[in-house]
Write a protein that holds these residues in place. Structure first.
Motif, short mmCIF file in Angstrom:
data_model
loop_
_atom_site.label_atom_id
_atom_site.label_comp_id
_atom_site.label_asym_id
_atom_site.label_seq_id
_atom_site.Cartn_x
_atom_site.Cartn_y
_atom_site.Cartn_z
N LYS A 5 49.56 21.53 35.52
CA LYS A 5 48.74 21.21 36.69
C LYS A 5 48.91 22.29 37.76
O LYS A 5 47.94 22.71 38.38
N LEU A 6 50.14 22.73 37.96
CA LEU A 6 50.40 23.78 38.94
C LEU A 6 49.66 25.06 38.56
O LEU A 6 48.98 25.66 39.40
N ARG A 7 49.78 25.47 37.31
CA ARG A 7 49.08 26.69 36.88
C ARG A 7 47.56 26.52 37.02
O ARG A 7 46.86 27.46 37.38
N GLY A 8 47.06 25.32 36.76
CA GLY A 8 45.63 25.05 36.91
C GLY A 8 45.18 25.20 38.35
O GLY A 8 44.14 25.80 38.63
N VAL A 9 45.96 24.65 39.27
CA VAL A 9 45.63 24.76 40.71
C VAL A 9 45.65 26.22 41.14
O VAL A 9 44.76 26.69 41.85
N LEU A 10 46.67 26.94 40.70
CA LEU A 10 46.77 28.35 41.07
C LEU A 10 45.59 29.15 40.52
O LEU A 10 45.02 29.99 41.22
N ALA A 11 45.19 28.87 39.28
CA ALA A 11 44.05 29.57 38.68
C ALA A 11 42.76 29.22 39.42
O ALA A 11 41.94 30.10 39.71
N GLU A 12 42.60 27.93 39.73
CA GLU A 12 41.41 27.46 40.45
C GLU A 12 41.26 28.15 41.79
O GLU A 12 40.16 28.50 42.21
N LYS A 13 42.39 28.37 42.45
CA LYS A 13 42.36 28.99 43.77
C LYS A 13 42.54 30.50 43.70
O LYS A 13 42.68 31.15 44.74
N ARG A 14 42.56 31.01 42.47
CA ARG A 14 42.67 32.46 42.23
C ARG A 14 43.92 33.07 42.86
O ARG A 14 43.87 34.16 43.46
N ILE A 15 45.02 32.36 42.71
CA ILE A 15 46.31 32.85 43.19
C ILE A 15 47.07 33.36 41.98
O ILE A 15 47.46 32.58 41.11
N THR A 16 47.26 34.66 41.92
CA THR A 16 47.92 35.27 40.77
C THR A 16 49.44 35.14 40.88
O THR A 16 49.99 34.90 41.96
N GLN A 17 50.09 35.35 39.75
CA GLN A 17 51.55 35.36 39.75
C GLN A 17 52.07 36.48 40.64
O GLN A 17 53.08 36.31 41.32
N VAL A 18 51.39 37.59 40.66
CA VAL A 18 51.80 38.73 41.49
C VAL A 18 51.74 38.34 42.96
O VAL A 18 52.70 38.57 43.72
N LYS A 19 50.64 37.74 43.37
CA LYS A 19 50.48 37.32 44.77
C LYS A 19 51.52 36.28 45.15
O LYS A 19 52.14 36.34 46.22
#
Length: 68
Positions: A5-19
């Motif tokens: 779910k966390l990875r999904g939210v991050l992807a949805e909001k276009r927040i990369t691992q780098v950021k």
């Protein structure tokens, strides 16, 4: 913790691992390990991630048991 779910939210909001790693002052390798469940996400990191990703109900992600 529901990492999917966390990875999904991050992807949805276009927040990369780098950021995210930069915002949390971590290496990308460390951030990757946390997002893959290899090392734990601290309460402080969870709070920062919730703010960065504007997660309205962080308990659903950070205090949920994932069945994966």
């Amino acid at each position: 913790m529901d990492l999917n779910k966390l990875r999904g939210v991050l992807a949805e909001k276009r927040i990369t691992q780098v950021k995210l790693a930069k915002a949390l002052h971590l290496s990308v390798k460390s951030m990757n390990a946390k997002l893959n469940g290899k090392t734990p996400i601290t309460v402080e990191e969870a709070n920062m991630i919730a703010k960065i990703a504007d997660i309205s109900n962080p308990t659903e992600i950070f205090f949920a048991d994932s069945v994966a």
